[in-house]
Design an enzyme around this catalytic site. Sequence first.
Site, PDB file in Angstrom:
ATOM      1  CG  ASP A  15      35.440  15.739  57.576  1.00 44.97           C
ATOM      2  OD1 ASP A  15      34.290  16.030  57.208  1.00 44.97           O
ATOM      3  OD2 ASP A  15      36.427  16.461  57.361  1.00 44.97           O
ATOM      4  CG  ASP A  64      35.862  16.264  53.580  1.00 42.97           C
ATOM      5  OD1 ASP A  64      34.625  16.289  53.732  1.00 42.97           O
ATOM      6  OD2 ASP A  64      36.666  16.820  54.353  1.00 42.97           O
ATOM      7  CD  GLU A  65      31.385  15.147  56.011  1.00 36.89           C
ATOM      8  OE1 GLU A  65      30.826  14.922  57.087  1.00 36.89           O
ATOM      9  OE2 GLU A  65      31.650  16.293  55.606  1.00 36.89           O
TER      10      GLU A  65
HETATM   11  N1  DCP Z   1      33.696  23.058  50.994  1.00 39.07           N
HETATM   12  C1  DCP Z   1      33.266  24.138  50.230  1.00 39.07           C
HETATM   13  N2  DCP Z   1      32.502  25.133  50.787  1.00 39.07           N
HETATM   14  C2  DCP Z   1      32.177  25.094  52.104  1.00 39.07           C
HETATM   15  C3  DCP Z   1      32.593  24.003  52.896  1.00 39.07           C
HETATM   16  C4  DCP Z   1      33.357  22.990  52.313  1.00 39.07           C
HETATM   17  O1  DCP Z   1      33.566  24.173  49.037  1.00 39.07           O
HETATM   18  N3  DCP Z   1      31.475  26.074  52.656  1.00 39.07           N
HETATM   19  C5  DCP Z   1      34.551  22.020  50.390  1.00 39.07           C
HETATM   20  C6  DCP Z   1      36.015  22.371  50.620  1.00 39.07           C
HETATM   21  C7  DCP Z   1      36.428  21.472  51.754  1.00 39.07           C
HETATM   22  C8  DCP Z   1      35.557  20.260  51.529  1.00 39.07           C
HETATM   23  O2  DCP Z   1      34.341  20.748  50.971  1.00 39.07           O
HETATM   24  O3  DCP Z   1      37.820  21.170  51.718  1.00 39.07           O
HETATM   25  C9  DCP Z   1      35.296  19.478  52.796  1.00 39.07           C
HETATM   26  O4  DCP Z   1      34.539  20.258  53.692  1.00 39.07           O
HETATM   27  P1  DCP Z   1      34.805  20.227  55.245  1.00 39.07           P
HETATM   28  O5  DCP Z   1      33.655  20.923  55.891  1.00 39.07           O
HETATM   29  O6  DCP Z   1      35.097  18.845  55.689  1.00 39.07           O
HETATM   30  O7  DCP Z   1      36.066  21.180  55.457  1.00 39.07           O
HETATM   31  P2  DCP Z   1      37.615  20.867  55.342  1.00 39.07           P
HETATM   32  O8  DCP Z   1      37.886  19.435  55.041  1.00 39.07           O
HETATM   33  O9  DCP Z   1      38.220  21.855  54.408  1.00 39.07           O
HETATM   34  O10 DCP Z   1      38.147  21.226  56.788  1.00 39.07           O
HETATM   35  P3  DCP Z   1      37.930  20.407  58.154  1.00 39.07           P
HETATM   36  O11 DCP Z   1      37.111  19.198  57.850  1.00 39.07           O
HETATM   37  O12 DCP Z   1      39.305  20.064  58.617  1.00 39.07           O
HETATM   38  O13 DCP Z   1      37.249  21.346  59.078  1.00 39.07           O
HETATM   39 MG    MG Z   2      36.951  17.933  56.130  1.00 33.69          MG
HETATM   40 MG    MG Z   3      33.602  17.266  55.472  1.00 36.45          MG
END
Ligand code: DCP
Ligand code: MG
Ligand code: MG
Length: 359
Positions: A8, A103-104
């Site tokens: 991720d 992203d994952e």
């Molecule tokens: N996303 C979104 N709304 C949310 C959660 C996520 O639009 N409530 C989008 C933005 C994030 C992407 O999806 O960048 C990936 O979600 P992640 O939960 O993996 O969050 P991040 O990658 O931003 O942070 P991390 O994985 O480091 O906690």
């Molecule tokens: Mg992420």
């Molecule tokens: Mg994610």
Amino acid sequence: MRHILHADFDAFYAAVEQLDNPELLGKPVVVGGSAEGRGVVASASYEAREYGVRSAMPMRTAQRLCPQAIRLGARFDRYREISQQVMSIFRDLTPLVEPLSLDEAYLDVTLVVDEGQSPSAIAAALKRRVKDELGLTISVGVATSKSVAKIASDMDKPDGLTVVAPGKERAFLAPLPIRDLWGVGPKTAERLIAEGVETIADIAQCKEDWLRERFGKHGAQMRRLALGQDDSPVIVRRETKSVSAETTFARDLGDPDALQEVVERLSQRVAQQLRRKQLQGRTVKLKLRLADFTTFTRQRTLPYAVQSADDLSQSAGELLRAELYGRRRFRLVGVGVSGFEQSEEDPDEPRQLRFAGFG
Ligand code: DCP
Ligand code: MG
Ligand code: MG
């Protein structure tokens, strides 16, 4: 035994913005809707998280917590592009890749392990390759199951690598709060906590019947997961390139009105799938099979991307009318869309957890 990785990106949207504009490196960056509207935070850089900023938080709150944060709107096309690149790096390692969102993904690396590499070495090499080729960091969890790998990838973010050795699943899960367990949403968590069940170890110690009485089949499943038992396979999914629906008639059809009705019904089915996948496409395709089994397609590319049943049936209907000459009768009609662009978004309301384009 299976060996699964869950990978991720760290602060995905925010990290891509920092990558494309190095001036933002090391600074609190927040991607999402504006504070003036009712925008929420989609992604916060780890610098912004030090101030308590989190995903799904109102942007207004984020700005109060961290007034110097740099706010940017989301650029979904760019995130999709990076997503495609990382998925292709994953597929270089194993064809068994299951994307969960942009992203994952889960990767089943059992065969790579069987060839002699250790799961942790595979994960470390993957992290390095993503860093070298894309300039971004991923966090990786390594385990014998999907559910444990997913929890592990979250343990040591950002740039984390957490390995749960075979046999250590239950001990790894034991101290974690119940909401970390797969399928334990806020409601289930509330009910469990009211009964004094707070950690995953507490669930593991519950009697199966007790959980079944309260949560049905789901309760038994929770207990298995809490014990580290999960043999759900990695399900290979590729990015959707086209969406279509077709139907074959019991008797060949020649009536223009009846055929147009079929096109409308198929357009509705396609539109529904597009909505669910948050896709819209510019190329509309009509597939036809004549009474003599000759099969052909006609397509047109529009100047704008469409998603609605009305737009689809209008374009497909025009393609159909051009084919209704002579006494032609048809065995099959299909409607499809390709040439996808990201669905229009209200920039003030970024969607939660986007599964755009997969599966
Ligand atoms: N996303 C979104 N709304 C949310 C959660 C996520 O639009 N409530 C989008 C933005 C994030 C992407 O999806 O960048 C990936 O979600 P992640 O939960 O993996 O969050 P991040 O990658 O931003 O942070 P991390 O994985 O480091 O906690
Ligand atoms: Mg992420
Ligand atoms: Mg994610």
